[in-house]
Design an enzyme around this catalytic site. Structure first.
Site, mmCIF file in Angstrom:
data_model
loop_
_atom_site.group_PDB
_atom_site.id
_atom_site.type_symbol
_atom_site.label_atom_id
_atom_site.label_comp_id
_atom_site.label_asym_id
_atom_site.label_seq_id
_atom_site.Cartn_x
_atom_site.Cartn_y
_atom_site.Cartn_z
ATOM 1 C CG ASP A 1 16.014 -6.467 1.339
ATOM 2 O OD1 ASP A 1 15.283 -6.993 0.502
ATOM 3 O OD2 ASP A 1 16.589 -7.116 2.242
ATOM 4 C CD GLU B 1 22.642 15.632 2.106
ATOM 5 O OE1 GLU B 1 23.473 15.024 1.385
ATOM 6 O OE2 GLU B 1 22.605 15.508 3.344
#
Ligand code: BGC
Length: 554
Positions: A216, A268
């Site tokens: 956002d 990751e």
């Protein structure tokens, strides 16, 4: 805990040409009958999403919130609003979506917390110059007693971007910055706690199996509050932004460090988590957020802001495809979301209509041509779904929903309405709960009284009624998404000849899309007709319509 089956985990590039469906959870489906949509409500409607055939859903915020801004005022980023369910409900929803081959994108709201967030409460309680206050942007006011805001910056929702607090000793004290509502204090992204906490939040949801994040207000996190402050700062008027990263609040160059560090966190995971920036800045600057080293994608609102005009559409498509090719990103396309007047309605109003003014007339003036708007909306979605890149759909557009323009003033929830002194009705008209059934007290949404009232015409466009109707907009969306999956080709297109009111292109493999923006019928190119937004007579494509064809080989 990682939810989901292996079947959808195997393509790390899935996001490049995905069909993503935005769910505004409070208005999608209400399982517990309290008037507010919830996560079990979405779970009960996974069948709708599967039948629609979307690749992913993006869930607007479902976190604890006072709803000062429809959930974009987040109290706790790592929990579920009790009115919407529990973390166990979120896990169950993610599993069910994954089991149906649908990936999950959640909303990350990093520019501001809510004023009920533990950090903000601690900041107020701890007093001036405390480490707690340093996580936000507090300043002393101007004037003899600090009674004036630090500067004249306006907020997006009207009025000042600064609000004054009552200090722990009961006297009026410092001011804090909020680019949006006062209930949305801006975080200080120069503070290491803020960085660490958002990385924790990303891991929290990624560990639960979430596939991606919608970021956002991605362009506003970093600010330059050095004094003297810059005057006459414009917020929200894209054309007035400088394109050099020098604005004190918007699109600063150093914001990109944040996304480069998030990329390391996304990577990751296997497959890497994906992200899409909401960065309302011009296309060349927007591209900086969408590189492979940062978020990967950024929303492109250019078509959403464009009139129904073939030349305009063509230049936007061309510009965005070439920027994507240069940056290694993929393009995104969207016509509607929870912040704008629904596109079936925009296309049914005379070109240039001031939408805020039109809403203030409750949709009376100028009159809306509902049929024309829907006809163009159907043509537009076929055009979008044929483009290289991802398409983001907004809940309800698959029903051809129009804006609810005549919501009574007393039910409006949008802070724009409250903060702007009644000069704009705001965004509630596209957030009215969905109609699932042709009748009943909330047209199958769930509650007797949904949190925003539905108009009587919602019954005629309900999901159940459209399901069995081959000519319905719902069936068009289903067919289009299914055919698109079969025809999907590398991210390129070649323009086909056509006059100024026609947009025609071909994807590798011979998939052709032809849109007639004009009123006179045009001849279609030779090929096998796959789908069209209106019934065709012979080989002519009427006005405000799109057809897909496949070039016959040999
Ligand atoms: C969201 C809006 C919200 C604002 C503040 C926007 O980008 O889409 O709904 O009001 O951010 O969080």
């Amino acid at each position: 805990m990682t939810a989901g089956g292996p079947s959808i985990q195997d393509d790390p590039q899935w996001w490049r040409q995905a069909v993503v469906y935005q769910i505004y959870p409070r208005s999608f489906a209400d399982a517990n009958g309290d008037g507010v949509g919830d996560l079990p409500g979405i779970l009960a409607r996974v069948g709708h999403l599967r039948e629609l055939g979307v690749d992913a859903v993006w869930l607007s915020p479902f976190y604890p919130s006072a709803l000062a801004d429809g959930g974009y005022d987040v109290d706790d980023y790592r929990d579920v609003d009790p009115r919407l369910g529990t973390l166990a409900d979120a896990d169950a929803l993610f599993s069910a979506l994954h089991a149906n081959g649908i990936r999950v994108i959640v909303d990350l709201v990093p520019n501001h917390t809510s004023n009920r967030h533990a950090w903000f409460r601690a900041a107020i309680a701890a007093g001036r110059d405390s480490p707690e206050r340093a996580r936000y942007i507090f300043r002393d006011g101007r004037g003899a007693a600090g009674e004036l805001p630090p500067n004249d910056w306006p907020s997006h929702f009207g009025a000042s971007a600064w609000s004054r607090i009552v200090e722990p000793d009961g006297v009026l004290g410092q001011w804090y910055l909020h680019l949006f509502a006062p209930e949305q204090p801006d975080l200080n992204w120069d503070h290491p706690d803020v960085h660490a906490d958002f990385e924790n939040t990303i891991r929290f949801w990624a560990d639960r199996g979430v596939d991606g994040f919608r970021v956002d207000v991605a362009h506003a996190l970093k600010k330059d509050l050095s004094e003297p402050y810059r005057d006459e700062v414009t917020i929200g008027v894209m054309d007035e932004y400088p394109l050099d990263g020098s604005h004190p609040l918007i699109d600063r160059d150093d914001v990109h460090e944040i996304y480069r560090s998030w990329r390391k966190v996304f990577d990751e995971y296997s497959p890497p988590r994906v992200a899409v920036a909401e960065a309302t800045v011009p296309a060349p600057r927007r591209a900086l957020y969408a590189t492979e080293e940062e978020l990967g994608q950024a929303f492109n609102f250019d078509l959403l802001e464009a009139p129904w005009d073939a030349r305009r559409f063509r230049s936007i498509i061309q510009e965005n495809l070439s920027i994507s090719a240069d940056t290694g990103s993929s393009s995104t396309w969207t016509l509607s979301n929870h912040d704008v007047v629904r596109h079936a309605t925009r296309y049914g109003l005379p070109r240039g209509t001031d939408l805020d003014a039109w809403l203030l007339t409750d949709g009376a003036t100028p009159p809306l041509d509902r049929e024309r708007g829907l006809r163009r909306a159907r043509a537009a979605v076929l055009l979008l779904l044929a483009l290289p890149g991802s398409t983001y759909l907004y809940q309800g557009e698959e029903l051809g929903l129009h804006e609810v323009a005549d919501l009574p003033r007393e039910v409006l929830q949008d802070p724009i309405w409250k903060r702007d002194g009644g000069s704009r009705k705001g965004r509630d008209g596209c957030r009215v709960p969905l109609p699932w059934a042709p009748d009943g007290p909330s047209f199958g949404f769930g509650a007797k009284a949904p949190h925003l009232p539905q108009p009587s015409w919602f019954g005629s466009v309900a999901v159940e009624g459209q399901r069995g109707d081959a000519s319905s907009t719902l069936q068009l969306y289903r067919a289009a998404i299914r055919e698109r999956r079969a025809l999907l080709a590398p991210e390129r297109l070649d323009w086909l000849p056509g006059d100024d009111s026609v947009l025609a292109f071909e994807r590798p493999g011979g998939w052709m899309s032809v849109t007639n923006f004009g009123q006179e019928p045009i001849a279609l190119p030779p090929g096998r007709l796959v789908l069209s937004s209106v019934d065709l007579e012979g080989e002519l494509l009427p006005g405000d319509a799109t057809a897909w064809l496949v070039r016959e080989q040999g």
